[in-house]
Design a protein around this motif. Structure first.
Motif, short mmCIF file in Angstrom:
data_model
loop_
_atom_site.label_atom_id
_atom_site.label_comp_id
_atom_site.label_asym_id
_atom_site.label_seq_id
_atom_site.Cartn_x
_atom_site.Cartn_y
_atom_site.Cartn_z
N GLU A 158 21.78 21.62 -17.58
CA GLU A 158 21.26 22.25 -18.41
C GLU A 158 21.33 23.58 -17.98
N ILE A 159 20.78 24.97 -18.72
CA ILE A 159 21.30 25.59 -18.47
C ILE A 159 19.80 25.97 -17.61
N GLY A 160 19.67 26.64 -16.57
CA GLY A 160 17.55 27.07 -16.30
C GLY A 160 17.19 26.05 -15.32
N LYS A 161 18.20 24.88 -14.73
CA LYS A 161 17.13 23.61 -14.48
C LYS A 161 18.49 23.79 -12.99
N ASP A 162 17.51 23.09 -12.22
CA ASP A 162 17.79 22.70 -10.42
C ASP A 162 19.39 21.81 -10.78
N GLU A 201 23.71 17.88 1.07
CA GLU A 201 23.35 17.96 -0.15
C GLU A 201 23.59 19.71 -0.62
N LEU A 202 24.18 20.25 -1.72
CA LEU A 202 24.25 21.54 -1.95
C LEU A 202 23.52 21.71 -3.10
N LEU A 203 22.17 22.22 -3.67
CA LEU A 203 21.28 22.69 -4.26
C LEU A 203 21.81 23.61 -4.78
N SER A 208 23.05 28.13 -14.56
CA SER A 208 23.80 28.88 -15.05
C SER A 208 25.14 28.45 -15.69
N ARG A 209 26.05 28.95 -17.14
CA ARG A 209 27.01 28.69 -17.05
C ARG A 209 27.89 29.02 -15.86
N GLU A 210 28.22 30.04 -15.85
CA GLU A 210 28.78 30.40 -14.50
C GLU A 210 29.11 29.26 -13.57
N TYR A 211 27.80 28.54 -13.05
CA TYR A 211 28.51 27.63 -12.48
C TYR A 211 29.30 26.60 -12.59
N SER A 212 29.64 26.25 -13.58
CA SER A 212 30.32 25.46 -14.23
C SER A 212 31.72 24.48 -13.62
N GLY A 213 32.56 24.11 -12.60
CA GLY A 213 33.54 24.30 -11.68
C GLY A 213 33.78 22.95 -11.31
N THR A 214 34.53 22.85 -10.56
CA THR A 214 35.46 21.72 -9.45
C THR A 214 34.87 22.43 -8.49
N THR A 225 38.05 14.23 9.25
CA THR A 225 38.22 14.73 8.22
C THR A 225 37.91 13.62 7.05
N ASP A 226 37.06 13.88 6.30
CA ASP A 226 37.27 12.98 4.61
C ASP A 226 36.65 13.77 3.67
N GLU A 227 37.16 13.86 2.27
CA GLU A 227 37.35 14.97 1.29
C GLU A 227 37.08 14.14 -0.58
N CYS A 228 36.21 14.88 -0.77
CA CYS A 228 35.62 14.05 -1.86
C CYS A 228 35.23 15.52 -3.05
N SER A 229 35.37 15.55 -3.89
CA SER A 229 35.24 16.36 -5.15
C SER A 229 34.80 15.96 -6.65
N VAL A 230 33.85 17.03 -7.17
CA VAL A 230 33.09 16.53 -8.67
C VAL A 230 33.26 17.72 -8.93
N GLU A 231 32.97 17.13 -11.13
CA GLU A 231 32.86 18.63 -12.14
C GLU A 231 31.90 18.69 -12.11
N LEU A 232 30.96 19.59 -12.17
CA LEU A 232 30.07 19.80 -12.99
C LEU A 232 29.89 21.19 -13.95
N ASN A 233 29.49 20.46 -15.49
CA ASN A 233 28.78 21.22 -16.70
C ASN A 233 27.77 21.64 -17.08
N VAL A 234 28.00 23.05 -17.29
CA VAL A 234 26.48 23.02 -16.91
C VAL A 234 26.26 23.57 -18.84
N THR A 235 25.78 22.97 -19.08
CA THR A 235 25.61 22.89 -21.35
C THR A 235 24.40 23.58 -21.75
N PRO A 236 23.99 24.20 -22.62
CA PRO A 236 22.62 24.90 -23.63
C PRO A 236 21.75 23.53 -22.72
#
Length: 371
Positions: A158-162, A201-203, A208-214, A225-236
Motif C-alpha cells: 500500500e502507498i506509504g507502507k514499507d 532483502e531489499l527494503l 509510492s505508486r511509482e515503485y510498482s514494477g518488476t 549465478t541463478d535468478e528470479c523475479s517478482v511483480e510489485l503492485n503498490v495500491t492505495p
C-alpha cells in the motif's frame, strides 16, 4: 690460469654435491589451488622428470589428506609396476583416472569427473623412483552453484507502507551474494531502497505508486549465478472501516432473512398440526362415546324449558341435537364431584293450576340418542 688450491677444492665439493643431489623433480608447480563447480571436471597436475641416478621402479600415488590431523591419509589411486590400482577410495570409484594412460612418460596428473561438494579437500601427488622421492600438494574446492532461487514480497503493498522484497537460494555454496535490480520502468532502484547483499532483502521505505514494477534478483557465488523475479503492485490504502460495516450489515440482513424463514416454517407447521387436531367429521350413524352420555342427557334436559309448546309439525328442526353443540368434555366434572338432585314430583292437577302447558318430549334411547 691456475686456481688457488682453496678455490679448486671448493669447486670440486660443489660439483660433487650437485651430482649427489640431482634426482627426480616434480615440474608442475604453477598452480596449487583449484576452485570448480559441482558437476564439472578437474585435472590435478603432477608432471615430473627423472634423473640418471633414479634406477628403481616407478611408483605414483595420489592420496587425500584429511582436514583432521588425527586421521590417516587415504590412498585414492596408485600406479606401480606398470599397473593402475584405483579401488582404494569408494567415493571416487568410476570418477577418476590418470590423465596419461602411461604415467612413465613423466605425467602422473589425475582427472576427477563429475565433481561433488564432498570432493573438496587436499590432494597430494607422490612420485617415487629410488633413490628419488618427490611430492606435491594441491587444494581442491568444489562449489555448488546457486539454484532454486525464490523471490517473495513481505509487507503490505500500500502507498506509504514499507515493503520488503526477499530473495533466497535453496542451493549454493557460501558465500552467496544477492543483488536486486529493477527490470521495468527506469531500471533503477528507488531512492529509499536499502539492499542487504548477504541476506538478499531489499527494503523499500514509504512505498509510492511509482515503485510498482518488476524486480529481479541475482544470486551468485564463485562458480555460478541463478535468478528470479517478482511483480510489485503498490495500491492505495484499503477502506477497512467500510468493509467492516458492510460485513456487519450483510450479516444482520442474512440473520434476519434466516429468522423470517424459520418463523414462517414453524407457523405453517403449527397450523397443519392444529388442523389435524381440531378437524373432526362426526357421522350421524355413529353413536357418540358412552362417556359423553351423561353430558348429552344434561344438555338435552337443560334445553327442555326452551322448547316451549311444540307440536309434531314444528319438531322437525329439533328431532336430533347435533353433537357438535354438545359441550366438550373439558367442562365435565368427575362423577364423584357432580351433585345429584332428585327430581321433584308434582301432580298433574297442580301443574294445570300453575299454568303449565303440556309438552311432548321426544323419546330417548338409553345412550341418550333421540328416537
Amino acid at each position: 690460469m691456475e686456481l688457488p688450491p682453496l678455490l679448486l677444492g671448493a669447486s670440486l665439493v660443489l660439483l660433487c654435491f650437485a651430482g649427489l643431489t640431482r634426482s627426480l623433480t616434480i615440474t608442475s608447480v604453477d598452480q596449487s589451488t583449484f576452485e570448480k563447480a559441482q558437476g564439472e571436471k578437474v585435472t590435478l597436475p603432477c608432471t615430473f622428470e627423472l634423473s640418471e641416478e633414479d634406477e628403481g621402479p616407478l611408483d605414483i600415488e595420489w592420496v587425500l589428506i584429511p582436514a583432521d590431523n588425527q586421521k590417516k591419509e587415504q590412498i585414492i589411486i596408485m600406479y606401480s609396476v606398470d599397473r593402475v590400482y584405483n579401488h582404494y577410495y569408494a567415493a571416487l570409484t568410476g570418477r577418476m583416472q590418470f590423465t596419461n594412460l602411461d604415467p612413465r612418460s613423466g605425467d602422473g596428473s589425475l582427472d576427477i569427473l563429475n565433481l561433488k561438494a564432498a570432493d573438496t579437500g587436499t590432494y597430494q601427488c607422490k612420485v617415487k623412483k629410488a633413490p628419488g622421492v618427490q611430492s606435491r600438494k594441491i587444494q581442491l574446492t568444489v562449489f555448488v552453484k546457486p539454484a532454486r532461487t525464490k523471490c517473495s514480497i513481505e509487507g503490505s503493498q500500500e502507498i506509504g507502507k514499507d515493503v520488503t522484497l526477499k530473495c533466497v537460494s535453496q542451493e549454493g555454496s557460501p558465500l552467496l551474494s544477492y543483488d536486486w535490480k529493477r527490470v521495468s520502468g527506469t531500471q533503477n532502484l528507488p531512492a529509499t531502497s536499502i539492499l542487504n547483499k548477504n541476506t538478499g532483502e531489499l527494503l523499500l521505505k514509504n512505498a509510492s505508486r511509482e515503485y510498482s514494477g518488476t524486480y529481479s534478483c541475482v544470486a551468485s557465488n564463485r562458480v555460478g549465478t541463478d535468478e528470479c523475479s517478482v511483480e510489485l503492485n503498490v495500491t492505495p490504502p484499503i477502506n477497512t472501516a467500510g468493509i467492516i460495516v458492510g460485513a456487519i450489515i450483510g450479516t444482520v440482513l442474512g440473520l434476519s432473512v434466516l429468522c423470517s424463514i424459520i418463523f414462517c416454517l414453524c407457523k405453517k407447521h403449527k397450523e397443519k398440526k392444529y388442523e389435524k387436531e381440531v378437524h373432526h367429521d362426526i357421522r350421524e350413524d355413529v353413536p357418540p362415546p358412552k362417556s359423553r352420555s351423561s353430558t348429552a342427557r344434561s344438555y338435552i334436559g337443560s334445553n327442555r324449558s326452551s322448547l316451549g309448546s311444540m307440536s309434531p309439525s314444528n319438531m322437525e328442526g329439533y328431532t336430533k341435537t347435533p353433537y357438535s353443540q354438545v359441550p366438550s368434555e373439558d367442562f365435565e366434572r368427575a362423577p364423584a364431584q357432580t351433585p345429584s338432585f332428585a327430581p321433584s314430583k308434582v301432580a298433574a292437577p297442580n301443574l294445570s293450576r300453575m299454568g303449565a302447558v303440556p309438552v311432548m318430549i321426544p323419546a330417548q334411547s338409553k345412550d341418550g340418542s333421540i328416537v
